[in-house]
Design an enzyme around this catalytic site. Structure first.
Site, short mmCIF file in Angstrom:
data_model
loop_
_atom_site.label_atom_id
_atom_site.label_comp_id
_atom_site.label_asym_id
_atom_site.label_seq_id
_atom_site.Cartn_x
_atom_site.Cartn_y
_atom_site.Cartn_z
N LEU A 22 25.64 34.93 66.46
CA LEU A 22 25.63 35.04 65.01
C LEU A 22 24.47 35.88 64.48
O LEU A 22 24.13 35.81 63.30
CB LEU A 22 25.56 33.64 64.38
CG LEU A 22 26.86 32.82 64.44
CD1 LEU A 22 26.60 31.39 63.98
CD2 LEU A 22 27.95 33.47 63.59
N SER A 23 23.85 36.67 65.32
CA SER A 23 22.68 37.45 64.89
C SER A 23 23.03 38.50 63.83
O SER A 23 22.16 38.94 63.10
CB SER A 23 22.01 38.12 66.09
OG SER A 23 22.80 39.18 66.58
N MET A 24 24.31 38.90 63.74
CA MET A 24 24.72 39.89 62.74
C MET A 24 25.61 39.28 61.65
O MET A 24 26.28 40.01 60.91
CB MET A 24 25.43 41.06 63.42
CG MET A 24 24.49 42.07 64.07
SD MET A 24 23.45 42.95 62.87
CE MET A 24 24.67 43.97 62.04
N LYS A 28 22.63 45.62 66.33
CA LYS A 28 21.75 45.35 65.18
C LYS A 28 21.91 46.48 64.17
O LYS A 28 22.62 47.45 64.40
CB LYS A 28 20.28 45.27 65.60
CG LYS A 28 19.95 44.33 66.76
CD LYS A 28 20.11 42.87 66.41
CE LYS A 28 19.82 41.98 67.62
NZ LYS A 28 20.21 40.57 67.36
#
Length: 246
Positions: A86-88, A138
């Site tokens: 879920l980093s983006m 990212k």
């Protein structure tokens, strides 16, 4: 090929087989005869054994050509990718699948702020994968020569607050001012407080970038092109607040 580490200026450390014609109702004619009257003589066709399967040379050549075309497309044109974290978020959710194109940065222009890219992280950031598949995704927030700092829940680039409608929430960390070194970019995940990115491991060498994410193709209800925020990233809004006391 991995890029050299980026060093930023900062106020702190941050068998061959015989095929016989004929047989019952065979193409060679007469019943029971291997070739039949007037039937063709035996033909030899080269085969290979692989994992207990017999593969004909023509089939092997076809498979080889298909693999070569696939690798060429993946290396020079575009490749699919899967989102594992879920980093983006909210731009990408776990399970989303995307297409990353490789033409823009190779032939048209350099990466700019606002681009969402896939890349190999700098050496030492993660354990090296046996297959070299340690790929991150990212968003570029700053490029070489830019100054970057984070405080008061805001990202400042070149002393000006960056407008970022795509992030999940305001960052709850402080990043002391640093300058992105030549040949590098600064990366952040859109889920700022749940992203292993440049605010932890530093700037990224541009040569580590593999491609630019352009669209989602799975799941069906999320199919579509990504919104282009490169123009917005070039704008600023409020002036920088005073740097936090150290």
């Amino acid at each position: 090929m991995r890029g050299r580490p980026c060093r930023s200026s900062s106020t702190s450390d941050v068998k061959t087989e015989t095929k016989t014609g004929g047989g019952d109702e065979g193409p060679g004619g007469g019943p029971g005869g291997p070739g039949g009257e007037g039937g063709p003589e035996g033909e030899e066709e080269e085969t290979f054994n692989f994992a207990g399967m017999k593969i004909y040379k023509d089939d092997l050549l076809t498979i080889g050509a298909a693999v070569a075309v696939s690798l060429t497309i993946r290396t020079f044109i575009a490749e699919p990718r899967f989102i594992p974290s879920l980093s983006m978020f909210p731009t990408f959710e776990v399970g989303d699948r995307l297409i990353a194109e490789k033409v823009t940065f190779r032939f048209l222009r350099a990466p700019v702020a606002g681009d969402v890219v896939i890349f190999h992280p700098p050496d030492g950031v993660v354990e090296k994968n046996l297959f070299g598949d340690d790929v991150f995704i990212k968003r570029i927030v700053a490029v070489a020569g830019d100054t970057v700092e984070v405080h008061d829940g805001t990202l400042f680039v070149n002393g000006m607050a960056r407008e970022e409608p795509f992030i999940n929430e305001k960052p709850n960390y402080v990043l002391n001012k640093l300058t992105v070194p030549p040949g590098c970019v600064f990366m952040n995940g859109d889920n700022r407080n749940n992203s292993y990115d440049s605010h932890i491991w530093g700037p990224l060498p541009v040569e580590n970038i593999l491609g630019r994410a352009v669209s989602k193709y799975w799941p069906p209800n999320r199919i579509g092109r990504l919104t282009d925020y490169t123009a917005l990233a070039s704008k600023t809004s409020l002036p920088s607040a005073p740097s936090p006391a150290v």
